[in-house]
Design an enzyme around this catalytic site. Structure first.
Site, mmCIF file in Angstrom:
data_model
loop_
_atom_site.group_PDB
_atom_site.id
_atom_site.type_symbol
_atom_site.label_atom_id
_atom_site.label_comp_id
_atom_site.label_asym_id
_atom_site.label_seq_id
_atom_site.Cartn_x
_atom_site.Cartn_y
_atom_site.Cartn_z
ATOM 1 N N ARG A 32 0.816 -1.268 -0.021
ATOM 2 C CA ARG A 32 0.033 -0.102 0.100
ATOM 3 C C ARG A 32 0.881 1.338 -0.032
ATOM 4 O O ARG A 32 0.544 2.239 -0.382
ATOM 5 C CB ARG A 32 -0.960 -0.153 1.239
ATOM 6 C CG ARG A 32 -1.546 1.513 1.307
ATOM 7 C CD ARG A 32 -2.897 1.392 2.223
ATOM 8 N NE ARG A 32 -2.556 0.858 3.499
ATOM 9 C CZ ARG A 32 -2.108 0.935 4.678
ATOM 10 N NH1 ARG A 32 -1.391 2.325 4.583
ATOM 11 N NH2 ARG A 32 -1.988 0.323 5.607
ATOM 12 N N LYS A 70 -6.708 6.114 -19.878
ATOM 13 C CA LYS A 70 -6.784 6.584 -21.171
ATOM 14 C C LYS A 70 -5.590 6.455 -22.128
ATOM 15 O O LYS A 70 -5.368 5.082 -22.337
ATOM 16 C CB LYS A 70 -7.665 8.038 -21.113
ATOM 17 C CG LYS A 70 -8.460 8.113 -20.205
ATOM 18 C CD LYS A 70 -9.757 7.625 -20.551
ATOM 19 C CE LYS A 70 -10.672 7.598 -19.165
ATOM 20 N NZ LYS A 70 -10.929 8.955 -18.623
ATOM 21 N N ASP A 125 -5.090 18.769 -15.641
ATOM 22 C CA ASP A 125 -5.578 17.332 -15.687
ATOM 23 C C ASP A 125 -5.002 17.287 -17.279
ATOM 24 O O ASP A 125 -5.780 17.721 -18.101
ATOM 25 C CB ASP A 125 -7.082 17.112 -15.757
ATOM 26 C CG ASP A 125 -7.475 15.749 -16.160
ATOM 27 O OD1 ASP A 125 -6.934 15.181 -16.870
ATOM 28 O OD2 ASP A 125 -8.641 15.258 -15.767
ATOM 29 N N TYR A 182 -14.351 17.216 -16.561
ATOM 30 C CA TYR A 182 -14.684 15.761 -16.422
ATOM 31 C C TYR A 182 -15.896 15.559 -15.532
ATOM 32 O O TYR A 182 -15.863 15.888 -14.267
ATOM 33 C CB TYR A 182 -13.704 14.772 -16.362
ATOM 34 C CG TYR A 182 -13.765 13.377 -16.152
ATOM 35 C CD1 TYR A 182 -14.137 12.712 -17.192
ATOM 36 C CD2 TYR A 182 -14.102 12.470 -14.871
ATOM 37 C CE1 TYR A 182 -14.606 11.313 -17.273
ATOM 38 C CE2 TYR A 182 -14.345 11.394 -14.941
ATOM 39 C CZ TYR A 182 -14.436 10.530 -15.863
ATOM 40 O OH TYR A 182 -14.812 9.216 -16.024
HETATM 41 C C1 LIG Z 1 -11.333 9.423 -17.521
HETATM 42 C C2 LIG Z 1 -11.053 10.719 -17.117
HETATM 43 C C3 LIG Z 1 -11.028 11.221 -15.604
HETATM 44 C C4 LIG Z 1 -11.237 10.040 -14.542
HETATM 45 O O1 LIG Z 1 -10.267 8.908 -14.565
HETATM 46 P P1 LIG Z 1 -10.670 7.193 -14.252
HETATM 47 O O2 LIG Z 1 -9.697 6.514 -14.685
HETATM 48 O O3 LIG Z 1 -11.753 6.929 -15.062
HETATM 49 O O4 LIG Z 1 -11.079 7.296 -12.861
HETATM 50 C C5 LIG Z 1 -10.385 12.147 -15.188
HETATM 51 N N1 LIG Z 1 -10.176 13.200 -16.028
HETATM 52 C C6 LIG Z 1 -10.325 13.032 -17.475
HETATM 53 C C7 LIG Z 1 -10.132 14.144 -18.592
HETATM 54 C C8 LIG Z 1 -10.891 11.787 -17.987
HETATM 55 O O5 LIG Z 1 -10.982 11.510 -19.328
#
Ligand SMILES: *Cc1c(COP(=O)(O)O)cnc(C)c1O
Length: 379
Positions: free
Chosen positions: A47, A196, A171, A99
């Site tokens: 962890r 992603k 982000d 998001y």
């Molecule tokens: C998918 C996404 C998230 C969240 O990520 P998860 O892996 O689904 O928890 C945050 N920001 C953006 C821009 C995203 O496309």
């Protein structure tokens, strides 16, 4: 590894952090929850720290040019760790085009702990400045945004935030360090849903944070250890495996997005195409000033709701599924999927209408993607 190497080279090679003397070419998976305390290893409990996760974190630290990186079980776990830097009474200036899950996290969870957030149009520096106050502790945005692909000026927003005594979190999920490095532009934290493009194969979930600040790194290390949402060794391996081909994939995603955007722009059923790499886009010049590419995400508005719904129903190669950034092209309907929790008046203001669809352009042959759209749009 030598940090002066080109990014393609850094990506293609996976240094293994193990200290065992065994020298695998690619990173090993340490599928263990605990380590024997023999005084010879810095590891004690997965962890808190695990060599497979450390290897991924070190790779991201180098790619983003930070002091330390942290890997989490999902993008939202990384966002949660970020917001855990805040205290009751603090304010966050946050992009209004964010998001949906990040919005829900603030509204439904952190909002209940006394953290206020001001939804802000990040393309207006005047609005950013007006929303900053002595209570602002964080400025948080995506660029390009989801789903409207608007671009925010990282350098200038980070400078405004700094002057107000707030940290800037970007982000960077859509562009990845291959196309954009927020820390070099003044941000304090770069955040990723590694689910992603970094993963790239639609086969696991992960999140990453990279910071340029030593004291933030110390606080994030405590948060990561304590909240217990760190990435598992196996998933850390999968993300590293995916990242080996990130450069190739991002180039191909972008090349295909360019071709698809050109096709859509000329199509009689399409009202508007949103892709920052289009020279007619209002964000083209700003994109060129802070990114080395535009990525493979695009959105477009059909002329009617019926055309949008018919397209979603009739695509065959392109899959009607949430998520993005994998090898396969995916299409989504932000109104009822990714942005269902965004308040209706805000959705309308942003342009998230019943005519809007979002496309994550995959790495297939471009004419197959275009052909699928062509046939589905005719149906
Ligand atoms: C998918 C996404 C998230 C969240 O990520 P998860 O892996 O689904 O928890 C945050 N920001 C953006 C821009 C995203 O496309």
């Amino acid at each position: 590894m030598d940090n002066n190497l080109h990014i393609e080279t850094l990506l293609a090679n996976t240094p293994s952090v193990d200290g065992s003397g065994i020298a695998p070419v690619t990173g090993a998976i340490y599928q263990t929850s605990s380590f024997i305390n023999n005084g010879k290893t810095p590891y004690s409990y997965t962890r808190c720290d695990n060599p497979t996760r450390s290897a991924l974190e070190e790779k991201m630290r180098v790619l983003d040019g930070g002091v330390r990186a942290f890997a989490f079980a999902s993008g939202l776990a990384a966002v949660t760790a970020c917001f855990s830097l805040l205290q009751s009474g603090d304010e966050v200036v946050i992009s209004n085009d964010i998001y949906g899950g990040t919005y829900r996290l603030l509204e439904q969870i952190f909002g209940h702990f006394g953290i206020r957030f001001l939804l802000t149009d990040m393309s207006s520096l005047a609005e950013v400045e007006a929303n900053l106050s002595e209570r602002t502790k964080m400025v948080y945005f995506e660029t390009p945004t989801n789903p409207m692909l608007r671009v925010a000026d990282i350098r200038r927003i980070a400078a405004l935030a700094k002057r107000a005594g707030a940290i800037t979190v970007v982000d960077n999920t859509f562009l990845t360090p291959y196309f954009q490095r927020p820390l070099a532009l003044g941000a304090d934290i770069a955040l990723y849903s590694a689910t992603k493009f970094l993963c790239g194969h639609h086969d696991t979930s992960a999140g990453l944070l990279v910071t340029s600040d030593v004291s933030l790194a110390d606080r994030l290390a405590l948060i990561s250890r304590t909240e217990g949402a760190a990435l598992s060794p196996f998933d850390a391996f999968l993300i590293q495996r995916g990242m080996k081909t990130l450069a190739l994939r991002m180039e191909k995603h972008q090349q295909n997005a360019r071709a698809v955007a050109a096709f859509l722009k000329d199509h009689p059923s399409v009202a508007e195409v949103f892709w920052p790499g289009d020279e007619d886009s209002p964000d083209y010049a700003l994109s060129c000033s802070q990114s080395t590419g535009f990525g493979g995400m695009l959105s477009f508005a059909l002329k009617t709701r019926e055309q949008a719904l018919s397209l979603l129903e009739n695509v065959k190669l392109i899959k009607f599924a949430e998520s993005l950034g994998g090898t396969e092209s995916l299409i989504t309907y932000p109104l009822t999927q990714t942005h269902a929790s965004t308040p209706a008046p805000l959705r309308e203001k942003l342009g998230i209408t019943d005519r809007l669809v979002r496309l994550s352009v995959g790495i297939e042959q471009e004419n197959d993607i275009i052909g699928d759209l062509f046939v589905a749009l005719r149906a």
